[in-house]
Design a protein around this motif. Structure first.
Motif, short mmCIF file in Angstrom:
data_model
loop_
_atom_site.label_atom_id
_atom_site.label_comp_id
_atom_site.label_asym_id
_atom_site.label_seq_id
_atom_site.Cartn_x
_atom_site.Cartn_y
_atom_site.Cartn_z
N GLU A 77 -11.22 0.23 -2.39
CA GLU A 77 -10.13 1.14 -2.02
C GLU A 77 -8.85 0.83 -2.80
OE1 GLU A 77 -9.46 1.47 2.18
OE2 GLU A 77 -7.80 2.89 1.94
N TRP A 118 -3.03 4.86 -13.91
CA TRP A 118 -2.47 5.65 -12.79
C TRP A 118 -0.99 5.30 -12.68
CZ3 TRP A 118 -3.48 4.34 -6.94
CH2 TRP A 118 -3.10 5.43 -6.13
N GLN A 121 0.72 2.28 -7.72
CA GLN A 121 0.17 0.93 -7.61
C GLN A 121 0.09 0.27 -9.00
OE1 GLN A 121 -2.81 2.52 -4.46
NE2 GLN A 121 -2.56 0.38 -3.88
N ASN A 204 -9.78 11.97 -12.40
CA ASN A 204 -9.75 12.13 -10.94
C ASN A 204 -8.38 12.67 -10.50
OD1 ASN A 204 -11.19 11.48 -8.38
ND2 ASN A 204 -9.54 9.99 -8.05
N GLN A 238 -10.55 14.62 -5.29
CA GLN A 238 -10.32 13.64 -4.23
C GLN A 238 -10.74 14.18 -2.86
OE1 GLN A 238 -6.38 11.91 -4.43
NE2 GLN A 238 -6.67 11.20 -6.54
C1 XIL Z 1 -4.73 4.75 -1.15
C2 XIL Z 1 -5.33 3.64 -0.31
O1 XIL Z 1 -6.28 4.21 0.57
C3 XIL Z 1 -4.26 2.92 0.47
O2 XIL Z 1 -4.80 1.78 1.12
C4 XIL Z 1 -3.13 2.48 -0.46
O3 XIL Z 1 -2.08 1.93 0.29
C5 XIL Z 1 -2.61 3.66 -1.26
O4 XIL Z 1 -3.69 4.25 -1.95
N1 XIL Z 1 -5.37 8.85 -4.08
C6 XIL Z 1 -6.03 7.80 -4.67
C7 XIL Z 1 -6.29 6.57 -3.88
O5 XIL Z 1 -6.50 7.94 -5.79
O6 XIL Z 1 -6.27 5.42 -4.69
C8 XIL Z 1 -5.32 6.41 -2.77
O7 XIL Z 1 -5.73 5.29 -1.98
C9 XIL Z 1 -5.25 7.66 -1.94
C10 XIL Z 1 -4.78 8.82 -2.78
#
Ligand code: XIL
Length: 448
Positions: A77, A118, A121, A204, A238
């Motif tokens: 995740e 991305w 994060q 994605n 997604q």
């Molecule tokens: C989310 C996770 O589920 C959370 O735990 C984190 O805090 C934030 O990211 N789009 C994406 C995922 O591509 O990586 C994200 O996941 C949700 C939205």
């Protein structure tokens, strides 16, 4: 208005209704043929059914048993994101991601890689680099992360969420876009192809599930990549849905138009806020859309249980906080051609919920209503307790034949208590306040 929602459940061993023996025999004959887990049902359709997995929950027995039983693909995740794998430039840590990958492999699950490039994060050092440095940091990141998992990832989200929401179809501002321009995306894909030639390389994004300006902008990019030989194998949708962003009616058509460009399509982070039959129906529509498109190779839900969903205010997943299979689970399993399932093969878990609402209020009294809703299995009858604050007095009831113990009323149906899966009924009462305005406490619904 005050609402109370409580849930009690128990295994629905047959024998609740007349004719149960016959029904049970018919069910087990069916279960012997049909797959009874999400993964096995999807596999029978030539697809995978995956979930996002968090390393931090792998010590929880119920989490692990549900994960292992139901899913045959896992997406870390957060553990493979840039901030987790390269928090400091050039220093890579894979311990958390390895935990997820090791667990998945030990269970024979495939692994989706998420994600390499991305805007989110992303550690702040990346944003501080100049263009030339950023390009080399991006390529190094792709090489090192993909290299660590070389040959072990079925699909990689090489670039995630590069387009803006709204009608413009423009690229989203990010360090990569702002300093390297549109070309960073194809550079990332070319680097990724060389780093692990066995992995399918995906773009994605979200809010691209239906045909709209954003999905069309992605479509145009993919079409261009295919025409120029830029290596791209798949597009991830997604699939984060709620009442503001429901499952689009043209999901299948949108998946198909991408597939027609010569890429696989995957639902990569599915979750749908809601509950009961409406949520189940939305989930079934997503599964049906994927199954209707030959190149839709699999579906991943964004978590095992509502308890750990990133959408903490919703209940968007297939298992509730106690790992009970929800109506949405059974709808997905049945759309995949399976049956039974939910950890209780041969019979689901019969549940009901009781929801209280004050429907009228005046100075000396009020009317209350309790709605009883069956879970994912039909129920033969139900009972709910309602405790009234002293010195309130119940003056009238309707649609129930109650029994009393002090100020605790046990409500049962006045006549036939049968409810189909997901169906509701209600009962009500008029209460004299006698000076107390307290709401009654609904002590849960039990299936009987
Ligand atoms: C989310 C996770 O589920 C959370 O735990 C984190 O805090 C934030 O990211 N789009 C994406 C995922 O591509 O990586 C994200 O996941 C949700 C939205």
């Amino acid at each position: 208005m005050r609402m109370t929602l409580l849930r009690l459940s128990r295994a629905a061993t047959a024998a609740l209704v007349a004719g149960a023996a016959l029904t049970a025999a018919a069910h087990s004959a069916e279960a012997a043929e049909a797959a009874d887990t999400l993964g096995s049902a999807a596999a029978a359709q030539g697809r995978y059914f995956g979930t996002a997995v968090a390393a931090s929950h792998l010590g929880e027995a119920d989490y692990v048993s549900t994960l292992n039983r139901e899913f045959n693909s896992a997406t870390p995740e957060n553990e493979m994101k840039w901030d987790a794998t390269e928090p400091t430039r050039g220093t890579f840590t894979f311990s958390a991601a390895d935990q997820v990958v090791d667990h998945a492999q030990a269970q024979g699950m495939d692994v989706r890689g998420h994600t390499l490039v991305w805007h989110s994060q992303l550690p702040s050092w990346v944003g501080g680099l100049g263009a030339a440095d950023l390009r080399s940091a991006m390529n190094n990141h792709i090489n090192r992360v993909m290299g660590h998992y070389k040959g072990q990832i079925h699909s990689w989200d090489v670039v995630n969420e590069a387009f803006q929401d709204g009608g413009s179809g423009a690229r989203r501002s990010s360090p990569f876009q702002d300093k390297l321009g549109d070309g960073y995306i194809e550079e990332a894909f070319r680097t990724a192809r060389a780093a692990d030639p066995a992995a399918k390389l995906c773009y994605n994004d979200y809010n691209t599930d239906g045909v709209n300006a954003k999905s069309t902008a992605v479509y145009t990019m993919v079409k261009d990549f295919k025409s120029r030989g830029v290596p791209i194998d798949c597009v991830g949708f997604q699939g984060h849905f709620n009442s503001n962003s429901p499952v689009p009616s043209d999901l299948r058509a949108n998946l198909q138009r991408f597939a027609d460009l010569g890429v696989d399509v995957q639902i990569t982070e599915l979750d749908i806020e809601g509950s009961g039959a409406a949520q189940a129906d939305s989930y079934a529509r997503v599964v049906e859309a994927c199954l209707a498109v030959d190149r839709c190779t699999g579906i991943t839900v964004w978590g095992v249980t509502d308890k750990y969903s990133w959408r903490s205010s919703g209940t968007p997943l297939l298992f509730d906080g106690n790992y009970a299979a929800k109506p949405a689970y059974h709808a997905v399993l049945s759309a995949l051609g399976g049956s039974g399932g939910g950890g209780n093969p041969g019979g689901g878990t019969a549940t009901c919920t009781a929801t209280y609402t004050r429907t009228a209020d005046w100075s000396s009294g009020y009317n209350g209503q309790v709605t009883i809703t069956a879970g994912s299995e039909p129920i033969g009858s139900w009972a709910a307790t309602v405790t009234f604050a002293s010195p309130q007095r119940v003056q009238a009831t309707w649609n129930t034949t109650p029994t009393w113990s002090g100020n605790v009323m046990t409500a049962r149906p006045s006549w036939n208590g049968t409810l189909a899966a997901g169906a509701s009924t209600s009962f009500g009462f008029t209460v004299a306040k006698n000076g107390s305005d307290a709401a009654p406490v609904v002590g849960g619904c039990t299936v009987s």
